[in-house]
Design a protein around this motif. Sequence first.
Motif, PDB file in Angstrom:
ATOM      1  N   THR A  76       0.838  -1.195   0.000  1.00 40.17           N
ATOM      2  CA  THR A  76       0.000   0.000   0.000  1.00 40.17           C
ATOM      3  C   THR A  76       0.874   1.246   0.000  1.00 40.17           C
ATOM      4  OG1 THR A  76      -0.072   0.088   2.417  1.00 40.17           O
ATOM      5  CG2 THR A  76      -1.813  -1.164   1.321  1.00 40.17           C
ATOM      6  N   TYR A  77       0.209   2.381  -0.121  1.00 36.13           N
ATOM      7  CA  TYR A  77       0.908   3.665  -0.068  1.00 36.13           C
ATOM      8  C   TYR A  77       1.534   3.834   1.316  1.00 36.13           C
ATOM      9  CZ  TYR A  77       1.756   8.655  -0.023  1.00 36.13           C
ATOM     10  OH  TYR A  77       2.351   9.872   0.086  1.00 36.13           O
ATOM     11  N   PRO A  78       2.837   4.064   1.379  1.00 35.36           N
ATOM     12  CA  PRO A  78       3.511   4.194   2.673  1.00 35.36           C
ATOM     13  C   PRO A  78       3.284   5.572   3.293  1.00 35.36           C
ATOM     14  CG  PRO A  78       5.088   4.370   0.881  1.00 35.36           C
ATOM     15  CD  PRO A  78       3.759   4.122   0.253  1.00 35.36           C
ATOM     16  N   HIS A  79       2.722   5.597   4.475  1.00 39.04           N
ATOM     17  CA  HIS A  79       2.454   6.861   5.150  1.00 39.04           C
ATOM     18  C   HIS A  79       2.504   6.646   6.657  1.00 39.04           C
ATOM     19  CE1 HIS A  79      -1.373   4.785   5.114  1.00 39.04           C
ATOM     20  NE2 HIS A  79      -1.737   5.540   6.124  1.00 39.04           N
ATOM     21  N   GLY A  80       2.405   7.716   7.406  1.00 35.27           N
ATOM     22  CA  GLY A  80       2.405   7.651   8.859  1.00 35.27           C
ATOM     23  C   GLY A  80       3.769   7.976   9.418  1.00 35.27           C
ATOM     24  N   CYS A  81       4.055   7.412  10.582  1.00 39.30           N
ATOM     25  CA  CYS A  81       5.361   7.628  11.203  1.00 39.30           C
ATOM     26  C   CYS A  81       6.408   6.799  10.464  1.00 39.30           C
ATOM     27  CB  CYS A  81       5.302   7.267  12.688  1.00 39.30           C
ATOM     28  SG  CYS A  81       5.157   5.498  13.016  1.00 39.30           S
ATOM     29  N   ALA A  82       7.654   7.018  10.788  1.00 40.47           N
ATOM     30  CA  ALA A  82       8.749   6.358  10.065  1.00 40.47           C
ATOM     31  C   ALA A  82       8.636   4.838  10.136  1.00 40.47           C
ATOM     32  CB  ALA A  82      10.097   6.815  10.620  1.00 40.47           C
ATOM     33  N   GLU A  83       8.283   4.288  11.288  1.00 44.98           N
ATOM     34  CA  GLU A  83       8.161   2.836  11.410  1.00 44.98           C
ATOM     35  C   GLU A  83       7.035   2.323  10.518  1.00 44.98           C
ATOM     36  OE1 GLU A  83       6.550  -0.843  12.392  1.00 44.98           O
ATOM     37  OE2 GLU A  83       5.526   0.980  13.054  1.00 44.98           O
ATOM     38  N   GLN A  84       5.918   3.041  10.463  1.00 44.47           N
ATOM     39  CA  GLN A  84       4.803   2.631   9.597  1.00 44.47           C
ATOM     40  C   GLN A  84       5.197   2.724   8.118  1.00 44.47           C
ATOM     41  OE1 GLN A  84       2.062   5.475  11.215  1.00 44.47           O
ATOM     42  NE2 GLN A  84       0.914   3.907  12.326  1.00 44.47           N
ATOM     43  N   ILE A  85       5.919   3.763   7.776  1.00 43.18           N
ATOM     44  CA  ILE A  85       6.382   3.914   6.387  1.00 43.18           C
ATOM     45  C   ILE A  85       7.226   2.711   5.997  1.00 43.18           C
ATOM     46  CG2 ILE A  85       7.907   5.243   4.866  1.00 43.18           C
ATOM     47  CD1 ILE A  85       7.024   7.759   6.510  1.00 43.18           C
ATOM     48  N   LEU A  86       8.183   2.356   6.846  1.00 40.94           N
ATOM     49  CA  LEU A  86       9.069   1.234   6.550  1.00 40.94           C
ATOM     50  C   LEU A  86       8.297  -0.084   6.481  1.00 40.94           C
ATOM     51  CD1 LEU A  86      12.022   2.274   8.869  1.00 40.94           C
ATOM     52  CD2 LEU A  86      12.049   2.236   6.364  1.00 40.94           C
ATOM     53  N   SER A  87       7.419  -0.301   7.445  1.00 41.46           N
ATOM     54  CA  SER A  87       6.690  -1.569   7.501  1.00 41.46           C
ATOM     55  C   SER A  87       5.716  -1.733   6.345  1.00 41.46           C
ATOM     56  CB  SER A  87       5.952  -1.684   8.841  1.00 41.46           C
ATOM     57  OG  SER A  87       6.878  -1.752   9.898  1.00 41.46           O
ATOM     58  N   THR A  88       5.083  -0.648   5.908  1.00 36.77           N
ATOM     59  CA  THR A  88       4.160  -0.775   4.775  1.00 36.77           C
ATOM     60  C   THR A  88       4.906  -0.838   3.446  1.00 36.77           C
ATOM     61  OG1 THR A  88       3.812   1.629   4.671  1.00 36.77           O
ATOM     62  CG2 THR A  88       2.198   0.338   5.928  1.00 36.77           C
TER      63      THR A  88
END
Length: 187
Positions: free
Chosen positions: A73-85
């Motif tokens: 999916t589109y990576p967004h949110g905090c840095a950890e969420q960006i990396l995980s998505t």
Amino acid sequence: QAGETGDRIARPVTVHPNGHETAITASTILSPGDNILAVTLPPDTLPLSSDTTLKVYPNLGAHLRDALAAMATYPHGCAEQILSTAWPSLLLQRYSASLPQRDEKLQKQTHLNLEEAYENLLADQLPSGGFAYCSRDRSADLALTAYAVQFLTEARNFIAIDDAVLNKAVTYLSQQQPKSRSTAGLW
């Protein structure tokens, strides 16, 4: 309505007359000669109310590919969420690169996801080189920075990564390591 302000809230509501939606999944590994996959519907199923989707995979790897595609999916949110998505997109890029015939649409979308993840992640890198959970945080997190270094190192095989970004993060990590003490006399 909310009194004098005239504000209101409207929300769509799905109505399931005479019942509610239920999903049933059946799976099996078919052997040569197998030609039946049985699916048992509940006895209270309304007549003419069922839809069926059949997915046949040639192997478990193809099933995994489908699952990763659904997670990309589109990576967004905090840095950890960006990396995980962004990881599913990275894994799909790696998988696609190993195939003789590539899924161009999926490859293009996951490539865009990786580029967006990188761009979004840049906002969370501090001047120290470390990465903070959110762009408004002023302190870097050691584990998150290591996670970002691992991701960026893998992603550079598929998208352009500025060496300075990666080098700053690695330098930050090395500066956080405890200074080694002399081991003379300990043996």
